[in-house]
Design a protein around this motif. Structure first.
Motif, PDB file in Angstrom:
ATOM      1  N   GLY A 122       1.677   4.107   2.985  1.00  0.00           N
ATOM      2  CA  GLY A 122       0.619   3.281   3.149  1.00  0.00           C
ATOM      3  C   GLY A 122      -0.521   4.737   2.724  1.00  0.00           C
ATOM      4  N   GLU A 166       0.992   1.333  -1.446  1.00  0.00           N
ATOM      5  CA  GLU A 166       0.102   0.921  -0.468  1.00  0.00           C
ATOM      6  C   GLU A 166      -0.267  -1.093  -1.112  1.00  0.00           C
ATOM      7  OE1 GLU A 166      -2.738   2.002   1.609  1.00  0.00           O
ATOM      8  OE2 GLU A 166      -2.966   0.199   1.228  1.00  0.00           O
ATOM      9  N   ASP A 175       3.228   4.534   8.300  1.00  0.00           N
ATOM     10  CA  ASP A 175       1.780   4.903   8.859  1.00  0.00           C
ATOM     11  C   ASP A 175       0.871   3.802   8.051  1.00  0.00           C
ATOM     12  OD1 ASP A 175      -0.584   5.452  10.294  1.00  0.00           O
ATOM     13  OD2 ASP A 175      -1.079   6.630   8.175  1.00  0.00           O
TER      14      ASP A 175
HETATM   15  C1  LIG Z   1      -4.034   4.191   7.779  1.00  0.00           C
HETATM   16  S1  LIG Z   1      -3.779   3.982   6.377  1.00  0.00           S
HETATM   17  C2  LIG Z   1      -3.076   4.889   6.203  1.00  0.00           C
HETATM   18  C3  LIG Z   1      -3.503   6.600   5.891  1.00  0.00           C
HETATM   19  C4  LIG Z   1      -2.617   8.043   5.332  1.00  0.00           C
HETATM   20  N1  LIG Z   1      -0.995   7.829   5.530  1.00  0.00           N
HETATM   21  C5  LIG Z   1      -3.276   9.250   5.713  1.00  0.00           C
HETATM   22  O1  LIG Z   1      -3.130   9.426   6.904  1.00  0.00           O
HETATM   23  O2  LIG Z   1      -4.041  10.019   4.927  1.00  0.00           O
HETATM   24  C6  LIG Z   1      -3.388   2.235   6.272  1.00  0.00           C
HETATM   25  C7  LIG Z   1      -3.145   1.900   4.698  1.00  0.00           C
HETATM   26  O3  LIG Z   1      -1.507   0.922   4.929  1.00  0.00           O
HETATM   27  C8  LIG Z   1      -2.410   0.108   4.195  1.00  0.00           C
HETATM   28  N2  LIG Z   1      -1.212  -1.116   3.992  1.00  0.00           N
HETATM   29  C9  LIG Z   1      -1.206  -1.935   5.466  1.00  0.00           C
HETATM   30  N3  LIG Z   1       0.119  -3.063   5.576  1.00  0.00           N
HETATM   31  C10 LIG Z   1       0.757  -2.747   4.321  1.00  0.00           C
HETATM   32  C11 LIG Z   1       1.240  -3.672   3.900  1.00  0.00           C
HETATM   33  N4  LIG Z   1       2.209  -3.859   4.208  1.00  0.00           N
HETATM   34  N5  LIG Z   1       1.883  -2.640   2.828  1.00  0.00           N
HETATM   35  C12 LIG Z   1       1.163  -1.991   1.572  1.00  0.00           C
HETATM   36  N6  LIG Z   1       0.145  -1.176   2.181  1.00  0.00           N
HETATM   37  C13 LIG Z   1      -0.425  -1.815   3.975  1.00  0.00           C
HETATM   38  C14 LIG Z   1      -3.708  -0.061   4.183  1.00  0.00           C
HETATM   39  O4  LIG Z   1      -4.261  -0.915   2.825  1.00  0.00           O
HETATM   40  C15 LIG Z   1      -4.146   1.234   4.726  1.00  0.00           C
HETATM   41  O5  LIG Z   1      -4.175   1.993   3.248  1.00  0.00           O
END
Ligand SMILES: C[S@@+](CC[C@H](N)C(=O)[O-])C[C@H]1O[C@@H](n2cnc3c(N)ncnc32)[C@H](O)[C@@H]1O
Length: 214
Positions: free
Chosen positions: A63, A87, A133
């Motif tokens: 994420g 991502e 995350d």
């Molecule tokens: C909470 S945000 C991440 C925040 C980041 N780690 C930060 O603190 O700056 C979660 C991200 O994960 C991505 N995401 C959610 N499910 C996912 C998956 N199954 N595979 C890849 N990316 C995913 C979303 O698009 C989102 O941008």
């Protein structure tokens, strides 16, 4: 209210954290304006603490969003870690790529575009620290891969494990979130009861679970 601790406690802990400056302020402002979920202040501080203590050379992040926590972890590692971050959202990939370019981090932080599970399946080199995350409803599916990719003395930091308190109390569960809640409970059950692992669940931010091998 996060549903995890009392407001007065959260407010007080947050008040202790100095205001971000420079790139982190910019990234936080961008995330707020565009409603992108990034690590909460106290979670970011905890992550910074863990990384500066562990000094990981290889970090895997699930994420990326706009790249906030990846940049934070890179700096906390003493500018030494190489980071792979996964991502699937094209807009986020674009924002994060632009940010890594802007701050000259393109050769330090690599974005793997795609779904976490698929990318995880394709990875082979081990990591010192894995920050989960993304895909709250799938942590229990990501876990076997994360353990396969975790170095002997590596650490998994999983965010949002208490999910606005819903994971700890049925009274808080919203109907449409029941699947995520059940799966997150399963994740916490596995990492807490596996005799080969040690896990500490911390009621901070949206709930953090830190796991390592015994
Ligand atoms: C909470 S945000 C991440 C925040 C980041 N780690 C930060 O603190 O700056 C979660 C991200 O994960 C991505 N995401 C959610 N499910 C996912 C998956 N199954 N595979 C890849 N990316 C995913 C979303 O698009 C989102 O941008």
């Amino acid at each position: 209210m996060s549903g995890i601790t009392h407001d007065y406690m959260e407010d007080y802990i947050r008040s202790l954290i100095p205001e971000s400056t420079d790139k982190f302020k910019e990234l936080e402002d961008f995330a707020k304006e565009h409603k992108v979920p990034i690590a909460q202040k106290e979670t970011a501080k905890f992550l910074e603490f863990m990384v500066s203590m562990k000094k990981p050379l290889r970090i895997l992040e699930l994420g990326t969003a706009i790249g906030y926590s990846a940049i934070l972890m890179y700096e906390a590692s003493g500018y030494k870690a190489s980071i792979t971050t996964i991502e699937r959202d094209e807009n986020m990939i674009k924002y994060a790529s632009e940010n890594f370019k802007k701050y000259n981090l393109e050769d330090k932080i690599e974005i793997k575009a795609g779904d976490c599970l698929e990318v995880l399946e394709s990875l082979e080199e081990p990591y010192d620290l894995i920050f989960m995350d993304a895909g709250k409803g799938h942590y229990n599916h990501f876990l076997p891969h994360c353990l396969r990719l975790l170095k002997e003395d590596g650490i998994i930091v999983a965010d949002n494990v208490l999910f606005r308190g819903m994971v700890a109390s049925n009274d808080l569960v919203k109907r449409r979130k029941i699947t995520i809640v059940k799966r997150m409970r399963k994740y916490l059950d596995i990492v807490s009861k596996d005799e080969n692992l040690i896990t500490s669940v911390i009621p901070m931010g949206d709930g953090i679970a830190v796991t390592k091998r015994r």
